[in-house]
Scaffold this motif. Structure first.
Motif: not given
Length: 603
Positions: A89-90, A365, A92, A360-361, A368, A426, A87
Motif C-alpha cells: 500500500e505504501d 487513503a 501507492k 479507502g478509495d 501516507s 488510521t 507494505s
C-alpha cells in the motif's frame, strides 16, 4: 484409503526402478492414476518452477526490476521527503507523489542497505545503488521473462521423491511458492518427483482449475504463460488496458472535473465539478454546476504514446483536444496534452453520495501517515471552517494549529493558547485520520477522518478537509507558512488594515441591509492577528483577524469576533474583492449562504 494409496505408490516406485532403463517418455505411471513421476530437470518441472517464482514486478516503481523484490520495511527519499515502505500500500504513496509532478524528473533514492529476494527466493543484502543496478540488469522486462504470473498453485500440495539409487520414497507437503521453488531447486536433474493428484490451480481472473495428471499440468501452465498482461515493466501508472477495457471503464460511471488547465492557465475554478457522461455510442454529455447540459462527441485510439482520447464540442472549446491518458486508477483519470493542458476527472457514480469513505478509495487513503505528518509539521494551519454535530463553531474561526514534534500541538489566536497532543494514523474504518486531544477545547478534541486534500501535489498539500459525516463533524484547515510573509498582496492588505480605525460602511446579509447594527463601532486591526471593536472609544469585543491566500489563489480575510450578535454575524472567511487605502470590500458565499457583502471604510 490414503494409507492404501501410499503403499501402492511405493510398489509403483519399485516397479519403476526395474523398468527405468526401458522408459522412453517423460512421465511414468506409478501404482495408479493419482501419481505420476517426472524428472526434476524436465520441461514440466521447469514450468512448475516458473509458476512458483517470486514475482518482483509489484515494486518496479522502486527497483525497476521485475525479477527482484525489496523486503519490507525499507526507506526511500522522494521529492525531498523520506518515506518508510512497510507494505504494498505504501508504494501507492510513492506513485501518487510521482504522478502529481507532471513536469519534473521523478528522482527516488533508496536508503541502503536493503535486503532483496530474487525470483528463486534467494535473499541478498545490497549495500549500494550500483549493486542493485548490476542485479537489475540481469532481469528481462516487458513480460518476456520466464516467470508465469497468470496462474498460481493452490496449496497445500503433496510431493514424493525417489531417485534411481534405490532410496526410500519421501513425502513432503508444500504450503507456498517459496517452499515449492526451493524444493525443486535442491533436486538433481535426474531425481524423480511425483505429485499427488488432483491439485488445484487459480487463474488470474479468479477461476479455479482442477488438474489430474502431469501432461494436463504441463499443458495448462504453458498456456498460462501468455494468457494475461503480467505488467513486467516500469509503467507504475498501471494503465495497461485494451480497447474494450477502456471503453467499459470510462462509460461505467459519470466523471467530475477535479482539475483543469488549458495553455498553462489554471481554469479549475471555472469548470470544477462539471460532470461528464460518456456513452458507448461516442456521445458525451457535460452538465455544469447549474444543471445545464452540453452535448459533444468522444473517441479514442491507441498509439505508441498510449491511449489517446479526442473530445469535440461546439461550445466547450477548451476541451477540444486530443488527450493522452496519462494515468488512471479505480476512481481517477488524468489526461495530458501539449502546452500545459491537463484534465483530472474523478469518478462520480450514482452511489457516491452514500459513500462513507470506509473503502479507502478517497483522498483519505492516498496520503501516507508519514507524508501527512511531515506536511502538518511543516507550517501553521488555520481553521477555515468548523462544524460539530452539524453546528458551526465560529468562535474558533481563524485560530491557528501548530503541530509540533513529540506529538505536541497548540491551538491559539495570538493571545490565548490551548495545548494538547496529536497523531496521524488510521481509524477503525481503515481511513487516514488526524487524532487531536486538547482537553480544554472540546470542539477539536476528536478523531478527524481525512476526507480530501488540495494542493499542487500530495507533498505540497495546502488545504485539508477533515470530516465525519455520520457524526456531523467537519473541519477545513488552510496551510499558512511564515504568515504568508513572501506574498506581496497579503503584506499590502495587512499594512492597509493596520493603518488606523475602520467603520462598517455596508453589511448586506443576503439582500438585507444590516449596516445600522454596526453604527458607532470602531474596528482596530492590530498585530498578532488581533482585532478589537470599541464604541465611543470604550474597549469592547476582541477577536481574531488575518489575511491569507487559499489553494485557489483567492485572498481571504478571516474575521472572528465571537458568537454574540451582531458581531457574530461577521465571523466568516471573507474573500477580498477590492481594497484601497481607505476602503476594504469583502464578500462571502457558500452552499448555504447566497451572498454577503461587508465593506469597511477608514475612519
Amino acid at each position: 484409503m490414503k494409507k492404501y494409496v501410499n503403499k501402492l505408490m511405493y510398489v509403483g516406485f519399485i516397479a519403476m526402478v526395474l523398468l527405468f532403463n526401458a522408459c522412453q517418455d517423460e512421465f511414468e505411471r506409478v501404482g495408479n492414476d493419482s501419481q505420476e513421476t517426472l524428472e526434476a530437470g524436465s520441461s514440466t518441472a521447469q514450468l512448475i518452477m516458473n509458476t512458483a517464482s517470486n514475482d518482483g514486478s509489484f515494486d518496479n516503481i522502486i527497483d525497476e526490476a521485475s525479477c527482484i523484490a525489496i523486503q519490507f520495511p525499507y526507506t526511500v527519499e522522494v521529492a525531498g521527503i523520506q518515506v518508510t515502505i512497510d507494505s504494498i500500500e505504501d508504494l501507492k504513496v510513492v506513485e501518487e507523489i510521482f504522478d502529481e509532478f507532471d513536469d519534473d524528473e521523478d528522482i527516488l533514492e533508496i536508503i541502503f542497505p536493503i535486503t532483496i529476494t530474487l525470483s528463486d527466493f534467494t535473499e541478498v543484502v545490497l549495500e549500494s545503488k550500483e549493486a542493485l543496478r548490476e542485479l537489475a540488469a540481469e532481469c528481462t522486462e516487458g513480460g518476456d521473462d520466464d516467470d508465469i504470473e497468470c496462474i498460481d498453485f493452490v496449496y497445500p500440495i503433496t510431493l514424493f521423491t525417489f531417485d534411481i539409487d534405490g532410496q526410500e520414497p519421501n513425502r513432503t507437503v508444500i504450503n507456498s511458492d517459496r517452499e515449492l521453488r526451493l524444493f525443486l531447486k535442491e533436486k538433481d536433474d535426474d531425481e524423480l518427483i511425483s505429485i499427488e493428484f488432483p491439485i488445484t490451480l487459480k487463474k488470474y481472473d479468479g477461476t479455479e482449475v482442477q488438474v489430474n495428471s502431469n501432461a494436463e499440468l504441463a499443458r495448462i501452465l504453458d498456456a498460462a504463460s501468455d494468457e494475461c498482461d503480467e505488467d513486467d515493466d516500469d509503467d507504475f501508472n498501471d494503465d495497461d488496458f485494451d480497447e474494450d477495457g477502456f471503453e467499459e471503464f470510462i462509460t461505467d460511471c459519470d466523471w467530475k472535473i477535479y482539475e483543469f488547465n488549458r495553455d498553462n492557465m489554471d481554469q479549475t475554478e471555472q469548470y470544477v465539478n462539471y460532470e461528464f457522461d460518456f456513452d458507448d455510442d461516442g456521445e458525451v454529455e457535460v452538465t455544469d454546476r447549474m444543471g445545464n447540459t452540453v452535448q459533444g462527441t468522444w473517441s479514442f485510439m491507441f498509439s505508441d504514446r498510449g491511449a489517446l482520447l479526442t473530445l469535440q464540442f461546439d461550445t466547450l472549446v477548451d476541451f477540444n483536444l486530443q488527450w493522452l491518458v496519462y494515468e488512471l486508477d479505480e476512481r481517477k483519470i488524468k489526461f495530458l496534452s501539449d502546452n500545459g493542458n491537463r484534465i483530472i476527472l474523478k469518478k462520480s457514480c450514482d452511489d457516491d453520495d452514500n459513500d462513507d469513505g470506509d473503502d479507502g478509495d478517497d483522498d483519505g487513503a492516498i496520503i501516507s501517515v508519514e507524508t501527512l505528518t511531515n506536511t502538518l509539521k511543516e507550517c501553521e494551519w488555520i481553521i477555515g471552517e468548523l462544524e460539530v454535530q452539524d453546528e458551526d463553531v465560529d468562535r474558533l474561526l481563524g485560530y491557528e494549529f501548530i503541530f509540533g514534534d513529540n506529538g505536541m500541538v497548540t491551538l491559539g489566536d495570538g493571545i490565548t493558547t490551548f495545548e494538547g497532543t496529536w497523531e496521524v494514523g488510521t481509524n477503525d474504518n481503515g481511513k487516514r485520520t488526524l487524532f487531536i486531544e486538547i482537553m480544554t477545547e472540546t470542539a477539536v478534541n476528536l478523531e478527524w477522518p481525512l476526507e480530501e486534500i488540495y494542493g499542487e501535489s500530495v507533498v505540497e498539500t495546502t488545504r485539508i478537509k477533515l470530516e465525519d459525516d455520520a457524526l456531523g463533524y467537519e473541519m477545513i484547515l488552510q496551510k499558512i507558512c511564515d504568515d504568508n510573509a513572501d506574498d506581496g498582496d497579503v503584506a499590502e492588505i495587512r499594512n492597509i488594515a493596520l493603518g488606523g480605525l475602520w467603520n462598517v460602511a455596508l453589511y448586506d446579509d443576503e439582500g438585507t441591509d444590516e449596516t445600522a447594527d454596526y453604527a458607532g463601532m470602531d474596528f482596530g486591526f492590530s498585530m498578532f492577528n488581533q482585532v478589537e471593536v470599541s464604541i465611543n472609544d470604550d474597549p469592547g469585543t476582541a477577536g481574531v483577524w488575518r489575511i491569507a491566500r487559499d489553494t485557489n489563489g483567492n485572498l481571504v480575510f478571516y474575521l472572528n469576533l465571537g458568537d454574540d450578535d451582531p458581531l457574530g454575524d461577521l465571523a466568516e472567511p471573507w474573500y477580498v474583492m477590492e481594497i484601497t487605502a481607505d476602503r476594504i470590500e469583502l464578500v462571502y458565499e457558500d452552499e448555504e449562504v447566497n451572498f454577503k457583502t461587508l465593506v469597511f471604510e477608514k475612519k
